[in-house]
Write an enzyme that holds these catalytic residues in place. Structure first.
Site, PDB file in Angstrom:
ATOM      1  N   LYS A  26       0.792  -1.131   0.075  1.00  0.00           N
ATOM      2  CA  LYS A  26       0.002  -0.119   0.087  1.00  0.00           C
ATOM      3  C   LYS A  26       1.007   1.282   0.087  1.00  0.00           C
ATOM      4  CE  LYS A  26       0.753   1.180   4.611  1.00  0.00           C
ATOM      5  NZ  LYS A  26       1.587   2.158   5.082  1.00  0.00           N
ATOM      6  N   ASP A  55      -3.000  -1.843   9.741  1.00  0.00           N
ATOM      7  CA  ASP A  55      -2.681  -1.870   8.391  1.00  0.00           C
ATOM      8  C   ASP A  55      -3.270  -3.022   7.708  1.00  0.00           C
ATOM      9  OD1 ASP A  55      -1.764   0.704   7.869  1.00  0.00           O
ATOM     10  OD2 ASP A  55       0.358  -0.188   7.831  1.00  0.00           O
TER      11      ASP A  55
HETATM   12  C1  LIG Z   1       1.916   4.135   9.421  1.00  0.00           C
HETATM   13  C2  LIG Z   1       1.004   3.401   8.936  1.00  0.00           C
HETATM   14  O1  LIG Z   1       1.654   2.101   8.138  1.00  0.00           O
HETATM   15  C3  LIG Z   1      -0.028   4.071   8.029  1.00  0.00           C
HETATM   16  O2  LIG Z   1      -0.673   3.165   7.172  1.00  0.00           O
HETATM   17  C4  LIG Z   1       0.101   2.639  10.015  1.00  0.00           C
HETATM   18  O3  LIG Z   1      -0.584   3.575  10.825  1.00  0.00           O
HETATM   19  C5  LIG Z   1       0.814   1.616  10.953  1.00  0.00           C
HETATM   20  O4  LIG Z   1       0.412   0.557  10.913  1.00  0.00           O
HETATM   21  P1  LIG Z   1       0.838  -0.882  11.564  1.00  0.00           P
HETATM   22  O5  LIG Z   1       2.465  -1.033  11.031  1.00  0.00           O
HETATM   23  O6  LIG Z   1      -0.007  -2.059  11.176  1.00  0.00           O
HETATM   24  O7  LIG Z   1       0.754  -0.497  13.069  1.00  0.00           O
HETATM   25  P2  LIG Z   1       0.455  -1.556  14.372  1.00  0.00           P
HETATM   26  O8  LIG Z   1       1.270  -2.736  14.116  1.00  0.00           O
HETATM   27  O9  LIG Z   1      -1.191  -1.502  14.581  1.00  0.00           O
HETATM   28  O10 LIG Z   1       1.209  -0.666  15.617  1.00  0.00           O
HETATM   29  C6  LIG Z   1       2.346  -0.380  15.563  1.00  0.00           C
HETATM   30  C7  LIG Z   1       2.918   0.786  16.336  1.00  0.00           C
HETATM   31  O11 LIG Z   1       2.792   1.938  15.605  1.00  0.00           O
HETATM   32  C8  LIG Z   1       2.045   3.000  16.462  1.00  0.00           C
HETATM   33  N1  LIG Z   1       0.696   3.401  16.116  1.00  0.00           N
HETATM   34  C9  LIG Z   1       0.169   2.545  14.835  1.00  0.00           C
HETATM   35  C10 LIG Z   1      -1.221   2.906  14.286  1.00  0.00           C
HETATM   36  C11 LIG Z   1      -1.631   4.098  14.874  1.00  0.00           C
HETATM   37  N2  LIG Z   1      -2.992   4.523  14.504  1.00  0.00           N
HETATM   38  N3  LIG Z   1      -0.869   4.908  15.789  1.00  0.00           N
HETATM   39  C12 LIG Z   1       0.283   4.548  16.276  1.00  0.00           C
HETATM   40  O12 LIG Z   1       0.645   5.083  17.348  1.00  0.00           O
HETATM   41  C13 LIG Z   1       1.980   2.687  17.744  1.00  0.00           C
HETATM   42  O13 LIG Z   1       3.081   2.916  18.555  1.00  0.00           O
HETATM   43  C14 LIG Z   1       2.000   0.977  17.603  1.00  0.00           C
HETATM   44  O14 LIG Z   1       2.506   0.493  18.695  1.00  0.00           O
HETATM   45  N1  LIG Z   2       5.650 -11.288   7.808  1.00  0.00           N
HETATM   46  C1  LIG Z   2       6.659 -10.235   8.052  1.00  0.00           C
HETATM   47  N2  LIG Z   2       7.244  -9.686   7.040  1.00  0.00           N
HETATM   48  C2  LIG Z   2       8.159  -8.606   7.495  1.00  0.00           C
HETATM   49  N3  LIG Z   2       8.461  -8.276   8.828  1.00  0.00           N
HETATM   50  C3  LIG Z   2       7.800  -8.701   9.655  1.00  0.00           C
HETATM   51  C4  LIG Z   2       6.601  -9.860   9.163  1.00  0.00           C
HETATM   52  N4  LIG Z   2       6.264 -10.345  10.356  1.00  0.00           N
HETATM   53  C5  LIG Z   2       6.848  -9.460  11.353  1.00  0.00           C
HETATM   54  N5  LIG Z   2       7.626  -8.459  11.057  1.00  0.00           N
HETATM   55  C6  LIG Z   2       8.304  -7.559  11.615  1.00  0.00           C
HETATM   56  O1  LIG Z   2       7.697  -6.238  11.566  1.00  0.00           O
HETATM   57  C7  LIG Z   2       8.568  -5.305  11.457  1.00  0.00           C
HETATM   58  C8  LIG Z   2       8.115  -4.428  10.290  1.00  0.00           C
HETATM   59  O2  LIG Z   2       7.889  -4.959   9.069  1.00  0.00           O
HETATM   60  P1  LIG Z   2       7.107  -4.331   7.880  1.00  0.00           P
HETATM   61  O3  LIG Z   2       7.791  -4.895   6.613  1.00  0.00           O
HETATM   62  O4  LIG Z   2       5.732  -4.815   8.179  1.00  0.00           O
HETATM   63  O5  LIG Z   2       7.256  -2.837   8.021  1.00  0.00           O
HETATM   64  P2  LIG Z   2       6.415  -1.538   7.427  1.00  0.00           P
HETATM   65  O6  LIG Z   2       6.031  -2.218   5.961  1.00  0.00           O
HETATM   66  O7  LIG Z   2       7.295  -0.554   7.602  1.00  0.00           O
HETATM   67  O8  LIG Z   2       5.094  -1.868   8.330  1.00  0.00           O
HETATM   68  P3  LIG Z   2       3.677  -0.587   7.972  1.00  0.00           P
HETATM   69  O9  LIG Z   2       3.843   0.277   6.540  1.00  0.00           O
HETATM   70  O10 LIG Z   2       2.466  -1.527   8.355  1.00  0.00           O
HETATM   71  O11 LIG Z   2       3.851   0.339   9.059  1.00  0.00           O
HETATM   72  C9  LIG Z   2      10.054  -6.032  10.530  1.00  0.00           C
HETATM   73  O12 LIG Z   2      11.271  -5.327  11.235  1.00  0.00           O
HETATM   74  C10 LIG Z   2       9.808  -7.425  11.451  1.00  0.00           C
HETATM   75  O13 LIG Z   2      10.615  -7.451  12.436  1.00  0.00           O
END
Ligand SMILES: C[C@](O)(CO)[C@H](O)COP(=O)(O)OP(=O)(O)OC[C@H]1O[C@@H](n2ccc(N)nc2=O)[C@H](O)[C@@H]1O
Ligand SMILES: Nc1ncnc2c1ncn2[C@@H]1O[C@H](COP(=O)(O)OP(=O)(O)OP(=O)(O)O)[C@@H](O)[C@H]1O
Length: 298
Positions: A10, A137
């Site tokens: 996304k 997400d």
């Molecule tokens: C930045 C984005 O990727 C935008 O789509 C999302 O808001 C993050 O989504 P995500 O990675 O699925 O996040 P989650 O696994 O739910 O949360 C990870 C951490 O991100 C922060 N978090 C996330 C979502 C949100 N609305 N507020 C937050 O403050 C919190 O510290 C939380 O502990």
């Molecule tokens: N299936 C997976 N693939 C990648 N990372 C994973 C997975 N499961 C857990 N993780 C952990 O989650 C952390 C974040 O990875 P991810 O690739 O989802 O980040 P992101 O794309 O920045 O997430 P978002 O955009 O939802 O905030 C990684 O550093 C890893 O430790």
């Protein structure tokens, strides 16, 4: 027998962030667009829960029960009293810790794949419920297309999109932790009044019309200053893309992947070439959206 599910990455075309809530999360107005960069999750019966991963970033993916794909399988199995004895294989093309919801894609993919393998017959509402437990997400990774996410981003309303948007993504040399970026947002916001996050009417109109120029004028990401503060070199990548003629440049979600909107496939290729030659990023990909969410392939 095995089941393979394909799940897109996304980009957040708008990410409006409110003040920190008592539970540590932030209320969002989060406009998601699914783009054609995919992970594939294959699930097959095994003696016990096992995860493997292939792809350029595979070494950074945890292969224990913290992996979102494993957590998804365990959550569905737990609800339906099933032994989660499966092999989950992730073919990973979405950058890790890149702000493109790669882990979330694997969670949604594993959930749908296990549902099919086990014949659980869970409703879309139940699957979305489990997704929301796994991460903010994850519901969007299941749904795909385009959607507005409110609450912490998990409460979705599907959006109409009147055309295809062409994007270039520049992957950075290292990742950024999502919680760290939200913490930096809080630090930068200290002492300021944070308005309630609301979706931009102009942006929703641009999406509905499929109008790239109007979308370019309306994109925004409240996490961008925080991501740039933690990763200042990203400004050079954004400058390089802007110089190459991108209609809009932004950090994708919490970063550090940067996203560039282009008018068509041809100009996307041009922006991509310039970014590749700029030496300001690790790799460059082009992808269009919206695309479908988690889809069963076999
Ligand atoms: C930045 C984005 O990727 C935008 O789509 C999302 O808001 C993050 O989504 P995500 O990675 O699925 O996040 P989650 O696994 O739910 O949360 C990870 C951490 O991100 C922060 N978090 C996330 C979502 C949100 N609305 N507020 C937050 O403050 C919190 O510290 C939380 O502990
Ligand atoms: N299936 C997976 N693939 C990648 N990372 C994973 C997975 N499961 C857990 N993780 C952990 O989650 C952390 C974040 O990875 P991810 O690739 O989802 O980040 P992101 O794309 O920045 O997430 P978002 O955009 O939802 O905030 C990684 O550093 C890893 O430790």
């Amino acid at each position: 027998m095995s089941v393979t599910v394909r799940v897109p990455a996304k980009v957040n075309v708008q990410l409006a962030v409110g003040a920190a809530r008592p539970d540590g999360f932030h209320d969002l107005a989060n406009v998601f667009l699914a783009v054609g960069l995919y992970d594939e999750v294959t699930v097959s019966p095994a003696d016990e829960l096992r995860i493997t991963c292939e792809g350029p970033d595979a070494a950074q993916v945890p292969l224990d029960r913290t992996n979102l794909a494993a957590r998804a399988a365990l959550a569905l199995a737990g609800r339906h009293g099933i032994e989660p004895a499966v092999h989950l294989h992730i073919a990973k093309d979405i950058p890790v810790a890149g702000g493109m919801a790669g882990g979330s894609a694997d969670g949604a993919g594993a959930l749908l794949a296990c549902d099919r393998l086990w014949g659980t017959g869970a409703s879309q509402a139940e699957l979305l419920d489990i997704c929301a437990e796994l991460g903010s997400d994850v519901p969007f990774s299941l749904l795909g297309g385009a959607a507005l996410g409110v609450g912490r981003g998990e409460r979705l309303t599907a959006l109409e999109v009147g055309g295809t948007f062409h994007w270039v993504f520049a992957m950075a040399g290292r990742g950024l932790s999502t919680p760290a970026v939200f913490r930096e947002f809080d630090r930068l916001a200290e002492g300021r009044d944070i308005p309630e996050p609301v979706a931009s009417a102009e942006l929703l109109r641009a999406l509905a019309k499929g109008d790239a120029d109007a979308l370019a004028a309306a994109v925004s990401n409240d996490l961008q200053p925080a991501a740039l503060s933690l990763f200042p070199e990203l400004a050079d990548t954004l400058d390089a893309g802007r110089g190459a003629g991108a209609l809009a440049t932004l950090v994708s979600g919490s970063g550090p992947t940067t996203a560039f909107l282009a008018r068509d496939t041809e100009s996307a290729e041009k922006v991509a070439e310039t970014l590749r030659a700029s030496g300001t990023c690790r790799s460059v990909r082009t992808a269009a959206g919206p695309v479908a969410g988690a889809t069963v392939l076999s």
